[in-house]
Design a protein around this motif. Structure first.
Motif, PDB file in Angstrom:
ATOM      1  N   ASP A   1       0.882  -1.206  -0.249  1.00 43.54           N
ATOM      2  CA  ASP A   1       0.186  -0.190   0.021  1.00 43.54           C
ATOM      3  C   ASP A   1       0.601   0.943   0.035  1.00 43.54           C
ATOM      4  O   ASP A   1       0.514   2.509  -1.010  1.00 43.54           O
ATOM      5  CB  ASP A   1      -1.165  -0.005   1.092  1.00 43.54           C
ATOM      6  CG  ASP A   1      -2.484  -1.158   1.181  1.00 43.54           C
ATOM      7  OD1 ASP A   1      -2.281  -1.812  -0.133  1.00 43.54           O
ATOM      8  OD2 ASP A   1      -3.069  -0.974   1.715  1.00 43.54           O
TER       9      ASP A   1
ATOM     10  N   ARG B   1      -9.135   6.624  -0.495  1.00 42.92           N
ATOM     11  CA  ARG B   1      -8.031   5.620  -1.067  1.00 42.92           C
ATOM     12  C   ARG B   1      -7.101   4.137  -0.846  1.00 42.92           C
ATOM     13  O   ARG B   1      -7.150   3.373  -2.043  1.00 42.92           O
ATOM     14  CB  ARG B   1      -6.319   6.929  -0.878  1.00 42.92           C
ATOM     15  CG  ARG B   1      -6.460   8.707  -1.724  1.00 42.92           C
ATOM     16  CD  ARG B   1      -6.174   8.312  -3.078  1.00 42.92           C
ATOM     17  NE  ARG B   1      -5.262   7.684  -3.421  1.00 42.92           N
ATOM     18  CZ  ARG B   1      -4.807   7.065  -3.805  1.00 42.92           C
ATOM     19  NH1 ARG B   1      -5.673   7.233  -4.924  1.00 42.92           N
ATOM     20  NH2 ARG B   1      -3.612   5.947  -4.810  1.00 42.92           N
ATOM     21  N   SER B   2      -7.314   4.326   0.353  1.00 41.51           N
ATOM     22  CA  SER B   2      -6.538   2.745   1.113  1.00 41.51           C
ATOM     23  C   SER B   2      -7.829   2.401   0.163  1.00 41.51           C
ATOM     24  O   SER B   2      -7.625   0.663  -0.498  1.00 41.51           O
ATOM     25  CB  SER B   2      -6.509   2.566   2.045  1.00 41.51           C
ATOM     26  OG  SER B   2      -6.625   1.693   2.656  1.00 41.51           O
TER      27      SER B   2
ATOM     28  N   ALA C   1      -0.523  11.159  -0.907  1.00 46.58           N
ATOM     29  CA  ALA C   1      -0.599  11.665  -0.129  1.00 46.58           C
ATOM     30  C   ALA C   1       0.319  13.445  -0.607  1.00 46.58           C
ATOM     31  O   ALA C   1      -0.409  14.562   0.054  1.00 46.58           O
ATOM     32  CB  ALA C   1      -0.231  11.062   0.898  1.00 46.58           C
TER      33      ALA C   1
ATOM     34  N   GLU D   1       0.750   3.885  -2.857  1.00 48.14           N
ATOM     35  CA  GLU D   1       0.636   5.802  -2.224  1.00 48.14           C
ATOM     36  C   GLU D   1       1.955   6.015  -2.972  1.00 48.14           C
ATOM     37  O   GLU D   1       1.977   7.842  -3.593  1.00 48.14           O
ATOM     38  CB  GLU D   1       0.899   6.197  -1.075  1.00 48.14           C
ATOM     39  CG  GLU D   1      -0.840   5.534  -0.733  1.00 48.14           C
ATOM     40  CD  GLU D   1      -1.870   5.949  -1.462  1.00 48.14           C
ATOM     41  OE1 GLU D   1      -1.687   7.382  -1.852  1.00 48.14           O
ATOM     42  OE2 GLU D   1      -3.056   5.132  -1.833  1.00 48.14           O
TER      43      GLU D   1
ATOM     44  N   GLN E   1       1.282   7.424   6.262  1.00 51.38           N
ATOM     45  CA  GLN E   1       0.601   8.406   4.919  1.00 51.38           C
ATOM     46  C   GLN E   1       0.186   9.660   6.261  1.00 51.38           C
ATOM     47  O   GLN E   1       0.245  10.965   6.391  1.00 51.38           O
ATOM     48  CB  GLN E   1      -0.327   8.377   4.410  1.00 51.38           C
ATOM     49  CG  GLN E   1      -0.140   6.776   3.668  1.00 51.38           C
ATOM     50  CD  GLN E   1      -0.840   6.127   2.437  1.00 51.38           C
ATOM     51  OE1 GLN E   1      -1.249   7.668   2.220  1.00 51.38           O
ATOM     52  NE2 GLN E   1      -1.583   5.739   3.105  1.00 51.38           N
TER      53      GLN E   1
END
Lengths: 231, 222, 250
Positions: free
Chosen positions: B12, B70-71, B22, B16, B105
């Motif tokens: 992940d 987002r995740s 982010a 990202e 994040q």
């Protein structure tokens, strides 16, 4: 022992009975071709055999595991190539397959040879998957299936979007898998190609498996060895 | 189990980092919100000082909603959720891994936001250990409940709107507790910040536990 | 199916309903004319005859939803899923009533409609928002089983977090304004206490009555879906027969 044993299996997608009562027995090392019109339930049947869907009713045993209770065990031992490739766009080809390998407890070194088998050139391996063409992407997804050396291969239109060389590779892969004792279920519209490969053919219509329409027996038996199956 | 957690978190974070969302979107968003609060409160130093903790953590909640979305999107694109299932990773490991990735994040954004409130709101730090501990514990608690609800709404058609109405009320105690702990750390209010930290930890433990148990059944529902 | 199937009422519910009507009448008489006015709060005290039972039933409904959620996740029992849903819907009404009566009572008593220092009211407000989220998730639709699982997790989250929310609000508002628990502090006049107990009993009966009706609606919906499924299955299978009779196989 049957690899796949479905009896009157009903599977719902929301409220829609995508599978309306499937009876299917598949033995080890068979290559079964699923054919039928769009919306017949071929893809659902493959996803169901992969342990991704819960049976609504009927009985379903895949690789000796009951699909009502032990779907995780089934999922670990099958390889599914679906319509979508289930790859992460922002990871490179190698990273995607290494993730799969590590998760499935396979040596990451095997990623290279799996990519070799699918003819994914070294140049592409450090490219993020989102930048690949549809055909290249499919090859990578197939490499992901091959990497896991599944006991049961579930391929949904494996020839779609591939060039001539790619199709040959798919055929080689399937033949090799069956020779190693693995079982393969293929849904394909590319009949000329898939027919050569398959040891048996099954028609899927209206969410259920019907006796084969053309041969009347549901068996493709190029060597004429096995007895005809009457239904 | 730990290798699986690390595998998922690493994946992940790598995704990202590649997409830079982010960095290029969430961080500017957070700073914009902080600045806008300044305008809304008429740049009144007194009011801003009194409100710093609350505004900070409210902004963090918004950031968390975006990070969770987002995740979730990572797994819903191109049937990747199915890949996770087929790979055979324990759902609880997926849960912890994804939560850790979100936490890293959000924590990164928070550290830069602390700089933001020091500059824009003229805040002063009285206790760095308390400040840092609050950030870490609150972020873990937020990430745990966010990851759980993210998986929960993954299959819902209107997930962008359903997520905040489920997540924000649930995080109300975090907002209260983390803001009060910050009040202590920034020397705004004479409260026992460490006691509030204990409450945050309690919230985190309860929701992380629920998350590890419920993540499997949720992942199963496609 | 019998006529019962299209009517959610039965002898039990009619009896219960009548009991609730009589109970409400008794509550009005007792509340307005029986119970004395409070030394400090004057007539405003009469609001507790609605407020306290509503709050009581809000948490009873939440507990029922949590139980139903556990049973769905554990046994995948549709019956319990419908119970959880029904109870949450009724619970949100009680919860709204608690908040409404609480703030109306607050106006003459504390001179404000809303006081952030009232721990239990603030906790109940957050619970209200979570219950609204629960119902929004339910109404967002999707696969019946998936909806049930998602809702069950949210129901459990809400129930598990109520103590934490309560604690956080309590510390935060250590200057709490709320009445000490009216039932336990023993300062109430006998008749006031009696009226309060009557209120709780009447509200509990109402809860059971509404639950039965709401549950039956949910259950009928479920059965309707089962009938729809039979039709859909028949249609789906018909596709197959249509295909094969057209071919040489018969």
């Amino acid at each position: 022992m049957s690899i796949v044993a479905l009896r009157d299996a009903v599977v719902l997608l929301g409220r829609f009975p995508a599978l309306s009562g499937v009876d299917l027995e598949v033995d080890a090392a068979e290559i079964v071709l699923l054919q039928g019109p769009n919306g017949a339930g071929k893809s659902t049947l493959l996803r169901f055999c992969a342990g991704l869907l819960r049976p609504h009713s009927g009985s379903a045993v895949v690789l000796g595991h009951d699909l009502r209770e032990s779907r995780p065990a089934v999922r670990r031992s099958v390889g599914l190539l679906g319509h979508d490739t289930a790859l992460y766009d922002d990871l490179t080809v190698t990273e995607n397959l290494q993730f799969l390998a590590r998760a499935s407890r396979i040596e990451p070194e095997e990623v290279g040879s799996a990519l070799d088998r699918l003819g994914v050139s070294a140049r592409l391996r450090d490219v993020v998957v989102g930048r690949l063409s549809a055909g290249q992407r499919r090859r990578v997804a197939l490499a992901g299936v091959a990497l896991r050396r599944p006991e049961l291969w579930l391929l949904d239109e494996p020839h779609a979007g591939l060039d001539q060389g790619g199709r040959d590779l798919v055929d080689g892969l399937v033949a090799e898998a069956a020779a190693d004792g693995a079982t393969v279920l293929v849904a394909s519209h590319d009949l000329d190609r898939a027919l050569d490969l398959a040891t048996r053919r099954v028609s899927v219509v209206g969410g259920t498996v019907t006796p084969d329409a053309v041969g009347g027996a549901g068996i493709v038996d190029p060597l004429g060895l096995s007895s005809r199956q009457e239904r | 189990m730990y290798t699986d957690i690390w595998l998922v978190a690493d994946k992940d974070l790598r995704i990202e980092w590649r997409s830079r969302v982010a960095l290029s979107q969430i961080l500017p968003f957070a700073l914009t919100v902080l600045v806008l609060f300044g305008f809304a409160l008429n740049a009144n130093r007194e009011v801003l000082t009194a409100a710093t903790s609350g505004l900070f953590w409210l902004t963090v909640l918004f950031v968390a909603v975006v990070a969770v979305q987002r995740s979730t999107a990572i797994e819903t694109a191109d049937g990747a959720r199915r890949a996770l299932l087929l790979a055979g990773i324990e759902p609880s490991s997926v849960f912890v891994g994804k939560a850790l990735a979100i936490a890293v994040q959000v924590l990164g954004v928070e550290i830069l936001m602390v700089g933001g409130v020091l500059v824009f709101y003229g805040a002063t730090v009285e206790s760095f250990p308390l400040l840092l501990a609050t950030c870490v514990v609150a972020t873990l608690a937020i990430a745990a409940s966010g990851t759980l609800l993210g998986a929960l709404v993954a299959g819902v058609r209107a997930r962008e709107t359903v997520l905040p109405i489920l997540l924000l009320p649930l995080l109300a105690p975090v907002l209260i507790a983390a803001s009060r702990a910050f009040d202590d750390a920034l020397g705004v209010l004479a409260v026992d910040g460490w006691a509030w930290l204990g409450l945050l930890a309690g919230f985190g433990v309860v929701n992380a536990l629920l998350g590890t148990l419920a993540y499997g059944p949720l992942l199963e529902e496609t | 199916m019998s006529a019962d199937a299209v009517n959610t009422g039965s002898r039990t519910t009619r009896l219960l309903g009548s009991a609730v009507l009589v109970g409400v009448l008794a509550l009005i008489l007792l509340g307005f004319f029986g119970a004395p006015e409070d030394d400090e709060q004057a007539d405003a005290v009469r609001m507790i005859f609605v407020h306290v039972p509503s709050a009581f039933l809000t948490y009873a409904a939440l507990a029922t939803t949590a139980l139903g959620s556990v049973m769905w996740l554990w046994k995948r029992s549709r019956w319990w899923d419908v119970v959880a849903h029904s109870s949450a819907e009724i619970g949100v009404i009680f919860c709204g009533l608690t908040l409404f009566t609480g703030s109306v009572w607050g106006r003459p008593t504390w001179n404000t409609y809303w006081d952030w220092g009232d721990v239990r009211l603030v906790t109940t407000l957050i619970l209200f928002l979570m219950l609204v989220g629960y119902l929004a998730l339910r109404s967002a639709g999707g696969d019946e089983n998936a909806v049930a699982t998602r809702a069950a997790v949210v129901g459990l989250l809400a129930a598990a977090n109520v103590p934490i929310i309560n604690r956080s609000v309590e510390w935060w508002a250590n200057r709490t304004l709320h009445q000490k628990s009216s039932l336990t502090d023993g300062n109430l006049e006998d008749l006031t206490l009696f009226t309060l107990v009557v209120g709780i009993v009447v509200w509990a009966l109402f809860f059971v009555w509404a639950m039965i009706h709401r549950f039956r609606i949910g259950w009928l919906e479920h059965q309707l879906q089962a009938v729809d499924l039979e039709t859909a299955l028949a249609q789906r299978r018909a596709e197959a027969t249509a295909e094969s009779t057209g071919e040489a196989n018969q």
